[in-house]
Motif scaffolding. Sequence first.
Motif, PDB file in Angstrom:
ATOM      1  N   ARG A 109       0.825  -1.221   0.000  1.00  0.00           N
ATOM      2  CA  ARG A 109       0.000   0.000   0.000  1.00  0.00           C
ATOM      3  C   ARG A 109       0.850   1.257   0.000  1.00  0.00           C
ATOM      4  O   ARG A 109       0.420   2.287  -0.535  1.00  0.00           O
ATOM      5  N   HIS A 110       2.047   1.204   0.557  1.00  0.00           N
ATOM      6  CA  HIS A 110       2.788   2.425   0.845  1.00  0.00           C
ATOM      7  C   HIS A 110       4.134   2.550   0.138  1.00  0.00           C
ATOM      8  O   HIS A 110       4.763   3.622   0.241  1.00  0.00           O
ATOM      9  N   PHE A 111       4.565   1.532  -0.600  1.00  0.00           N
ATOM     10  CA  PHE A 111       5.864   1.597  -1.265  1.00  0.00           C
ATOM     11  C   PHE A 111       5.748   1.122  -2.709  1.00  0.00           C
ATOM     12  O   PHE A 111       4.963   0.229  -3.024  1.00  0.00           O
ATOM     13  N   ALA A 112       6.559   1.728  -3.560  1.00  0.00           N
ATOM     14  CA  ALA A 112       6.510   1.398  -4.983  1.00  0.00           C
ATOM     15  C   ALA A 112       7.215   0.096  -5.297  1.00  0.00           C
ATOM     16  O   ALA A 112       6.824  -0.626  -6.222  1.00  0.00           O
ATOM     17  N   ALA A 113       8.276  -0.216  -4.556  1.00  0.00           N
ATOM     18  CA  ALA A 113       9.061  -1.422  -4.830  1.00  0.00           C
ATOM     19  C   ALA A 113       9.141  -2.261  -3.566  1.00  0.00           C
ATOM     20  O   ALA A 113       9.685  -1.823  -2.541  1.00  0.00           O
ATOM     21  N   VAL A 114       8.598  -3.469  -3.642  1.00  0.00           N
ATOM     22  CA  VAL A 114       8.560  -4.369  -2.487  1.00  0.00           C
ATOM     23  C   VAL A 114       9.086  -5.730  -2.912  1.00  0.00           C
ATOM     24  O   VAL A 114       8.662  -6.285  -3.937  1.00  0.00           O
ATOM     25  N   THR A 115      10.024  -6.269  -2.146  1.00  0.00           N
ATOM     26  CA  THR A 115      10.515  -7.622  -2.404  1.00  0.00           C
ATOM     27  C   THR A 115      10.427  -8.428  -1.117  1.00  0.00           C
ATOM     28  O   THR A 115      10.539  -7.888  -0.010  1.00  0.00           O
ATOM     29  N   ALA A 116      10.234  -9.712  -1.267  1.00  0.00           N
ATOM     30  CA  ALA A 116      10.202 -10.628  -0.125  1.00  0.00           C
ATOM     31  C   ALA A 116      11.101 -11.823  -0.439  1.00  0.00           C
ATOM     32  O   ALA A 116      10.947 -12.449  -1.494  1.00  0.00           O
ATOM     33  N   GLU A 117      12.024 -12.097   0.438  1.00  0.00           N
ATOM     34  CA  GLU A 117      12.945 -13.219   0.278  1.00  0.00           C
ATOM     35  C   GLU A 117      12.782 -14.155   1.469  1.00  0.00           C
ATOM     36  O   GLU A 117      12.520 -13.713   2.593  1.00  0.00           O
ATOM     37  N   PHE A 118      12.973 -15.464   1.204  1.00  0.00           N
ATOM     38  CA  PHE A 118      12.792 -16.455   2.261  1.00  0.00           C
ATOM     39  C   PHE A 118      13.955 -17.439   2.266  1.00  0.00           C
ATOM     40  O   PHE A 118      14.486 -17.788   1.206  1.00  0.00           O
ATOM     41  N   GLU A 119      14.306 -17.874   3.462  1.00  0.00           N
ATOM     42  CA  GLU A 119      15.381 -18.845   3.637  1.00  0.00           C
ATOM     43  C   GLU A 119      15.039 -19.771   4.799  1.00  0.00           C
ATOM     44  O   GLU A 119      14.090 -19.515   5.554  1.00  0.00           O
ATOM     45  N   THR A 120      15.827 -20.826   4.943  1.00  0.00           N
ATOM     46  CA  THR A 120      15.645 -21.777   6.039  1.00  0.00           C
ATOM     47  C   THR A 120      16.968 -22.001   6.752  1.00  0.00           C
ATOM     48  O   THR A 120      17.984 -22.253   6.107  1.00  0.00           O
ATOM     49  N   ASN A 121      16.938 -21.874   8.053  1.00  0.00           N
ATOM     50  CA  ASN A 121      18.073 -22.241   8.885  1.00  0.00           C
ATOM     51  C   ASN A 121      17.758 -23.578   9.543  1.00  0.00           C
ATOM     52  O   ASN A 121      16.865 -23.670  10.378  1.00  0.00           O
ATOM     53  N   THR A 122      18.462 -24.630   9.140  1.00  0.00           N
ATOM     54  CA  THR A 122      18.258 -25.952   9.721  1.00  0.00           C
ATOM     55  C   THR A 122      19.140 -26.083  10.951  1.00  0.00           C
ATOM     56  O   THR A 122      20.367 -26.151  10.849  1.00  0.00           O
ATOM     57  N   VAL A 123      18.508 -26.085  12.107  1.00  0.00           N
ATOM     58  CA  VAL A 123      19.223 -26.131  13.382  1.00  0.00           C
ATOM     59  C   VAL A 123      19.212 -27.567  13.896  1.00  0.00           C
ATOM     60  O   VAL A 123      18.150 -28.164  14.087  1.00  0.00           O
ATOM     61  N   ARG A 124      20.405 -28.109  14.136  1.00  0.00           N
ATOM     62  CA  ARG A 124      20.553 -29.493  14.612  1.00  0.00           C
ATOM     63  C   ARG A 124      21.012 -29.471  16.065  1.00  0.00           C
ATOM     64  O   ARG A 124      22.135 -29.062  16.351  1.00  0.00           O
ATOM     65  N   LEU A 125      20.149 -29.926  16.940  1.00  0.00           N
ATOM     66  CA  LEU A 125      20.468 -30.037  18.359  1.00  0.00           C
ATOM     67  C   LEU A 125      20.688 -31.516  18.642  1.00  0.00           C
ATOM     68  O   LEU A 125      19.745 -32.303  18.694  1.00  0.00           O
ATOM     69  N   ASP A 126      21.956 -31.894  18.803  1.00  0.00           N
ATOM     70  CA  ASP A 126      22.329 -33.304  18.809  1.00  0.00           C
ATOM     71  C   ASP A 126      22.413 -33.927  20.193  1.00  0.00           C
ATOM     72  O   ASP A 126      22.788 -35.098  20.309  1.00  0.00           O
ATOM     73  N   SER A 127      22.095 -33.184  21.238  1.00  0.00           N
ATOM     74  CA  SER A 127      22.175 -33.737  22.588  1.00  0.00           C
ATOM     75  C   SER A 127      21.021 -33.218  23.433  1.00  0.00           C
ATOM     76  O   SER A 127      20.415 -32.181  23.130  1.00  0.00           O
ATOM     77  N   VAL A 128      20.757 -33.955  24.499  1.00  0.00           N
ATOM     78  CA  VAL A 128      19.724 -33.522  25.433  1.00  0.00           C
ATOM     79  C   VAL A 128      20.102 -32.177  26.046  1.00  0.00           C
ATOM     80  O   VAL A 128      19.246 -31.309  26.239  1.00  0.00           O
ATOM     81  N   ASP A 129      21.390 -31.998  26.336  1.00  0.00           N
ATOM     82  CA  ASP A 129      21.830 -30.725  26.924  1.00  0.00           C
ATOM     83  C   ASP A 129      21.539 -29.547  26.002  1.00  0.00           C
ATOM     84  O   ASP A 129      21.111 -28.479  26.468  1.00  0.00           O
ATOM     85  N   GLU A 130      21.774 -29.709  24.704  1.00  0.00           N
ATOM     86  CA  GLU A 130      21.493 -28.621  23.767  1.00  0.00           C
ATOM     87  C   GLU A 130      20.004 -28.335  23.683  1.00  0.00           C
ATOM     88  O   GLU A 130      19.593 -27.171  23.617  1.00  0.00           O
ATOM     89  N   ILE A 131      19.191 -29.385  23.671  1.00  0.00           N
ATOM     90  CA  ILE A 131      17.736 -29.189  23.615  1.00  0.00           C
ATOM     91  C   ILE A 131      17.249 -28.507  24.886  1.00  0.00           C
ATOM     92  O   ILE A 131      16.434 -27.572  24.843  1.00  0.00           O
ATOM     93  N   ASP A 132      17.771 -28.937  26.031  1.00  0.00           N
ATOM     94  CA  ASP A 132      17.407 -28.290  27.299  1.00  0.00           C
ATOM     95  C   ASP A 132      17.809 -26.814  27.290  1.00  0.00           C
ATOM     96  O   ASP A 132      17.054 -25.946  27.746  1.00  0.00           O
ATOM     97  N   ALA A 133      19.005 -26.524  26.775  1.00  0.00           N
ATOM     98  CA  ALA A 133      19.480 -25.136  26.732  1.00  0.00           C
ATOM     99  C   ALA A 133      18.597 -24.292  25.816  1.00  0.00           C
ATOM    100  O   ALA A 133      18.307 -23.123  26.119  1.00  0.00           O
ATOM    101  N   TYR A 134      18.170 -24.870  24.704  1.00  0.00           N
ATOM    102  CA  TYR A 134      17.303 -24.131  23.786  1.00  0.00           C
ATOM    103  C   TYR A 134      15.958 -23.847  24.447  1.00  0.00           C
ATOM    104  O   TYR A 134      15.403 -22.745  24.300  1.00  0.00           O
ATOM    105  N   TRP A 135      15.452 -24.804  25.170  1.00  0.00           N
ATOM    106  CA  TRP A 135      14.189 -24.620  25.888  1.00  0.00           C
ATOM    107  C   TRP A 135      14.325 -23.496  26.913  1.00  0.00           C
ATOM    108  O   TRP A 135      13.471 -22.605  26.995  1.00  0.00           O
ATOM    109  N   ARG A 136      15.397 -23.490  27.673  1.00  0.00           N
ATOM    110  CA  ARG A 136      15.581 -22.463  28.702  1.00  0.00           C
ATOM    111  C   ARG A 136      15.746 -21.073  28.099  1.00  0.00           C
ATOM    112  O   ARG A 136      15.447 -20.072  28.757  1.00  0.00           O
ATOM    113  N   SER A 137      16.199 -20.994  26.855  1.00  0.00           N
ATOM    114  CA  SER A 137      16.439 -19.691  26.229  1.00  0.00           C
ATOM    115  C   SER A 137      15.191 -19.071  25.629  1.00  0.00           C
ATOM    116  O   SER A 137      15.197 -17.885  25.285  1.00  0.00           O
ATOM    117  N   ASN A 138      14.116 -19.833  25.517  1.00  0.00           N
ATOM    118  CA  ASN A 138      12.930 -19.324  24.833  1.00  0.00           C
ATOM    119  C   ASN A 138      12.088 -18.422  25.720  1.00  0.00           C
ATOM    120  O   ASN A 138      12.050 -18.585  26.953  1.00  0.00           O
TER     121      ASN A 138
END
Length: 268
Positions: free
Chosen positions: A197-226
Amino acid sequence: MSDGVTQDNARSEDPTALNARSRLNNECGSFDLAAWVRKQARLEPGARLLDVGAGTGQLLLRYAGAVLRAGSCVAVDVSAASLRELQAALPASGYSNVETACFDMDLLAESQWRPELRNFTDILSAYALYYSADANRLLAGLSGRLHPDGCLIVVAPAPGNNVEWFALLERAGVRVPAKVHAVSTFLDDTVLPFARRHFAAVTAEFETNTVRLDSVDEIDAYWRSNIYFEPSKSEALHACARDLCREQGGLVNRKRIGLVTMRGRLAP
């Protein structure tokens, strides 16, 4: 809920949790977010940049090097603790052209608030605008603070974000707030309609970051950080993480990322 996602959890302002989450996404991920933002933003060395929701500056200091060496930047965040971390990191980074400002970003929707904060060549907000109480109003306010030839950039999760992570949380009996799920449609529902509605030129780009948490400790740490971390659910999450690591070798979580660029502001 407004068209943004109002966040009432103080952990969204906690630099320790923010840094831990960012570290895991970077170290365990397949994708360099800062390099991608830098490529898409195309910031000129002499630019005048406003970063809205800069947090501890981990992303800012990596994507905006050209500006921080030869231009100027104002980094805004509601968390004084996060901005103190950003200020502390500046001497070692070698960048000196950064001013920090601590206030609620929704104040930028008020045309009379901090009137010196305008005429920016670039305004960028990453993983922040969906916390606004009224994102459309804030986007309009930010547009009004751009130079006529300026660029407004919004980075946020995209549809399909965190599907595997949310499935693990559901398995553990964690109820993820609906407003957290809504973040994945923020670009489609709010940012892109506003941009068109407000700009003449608009672009949208998309990507994926595949995050691999290979241990229970990493998964627990990710949970605590949320930001929706609930200590009472940690034992159940730990048990499910242990089962997942035994069955599948860990968690592979796909973080979908969108970046919307707006140029050529149209007359009101």
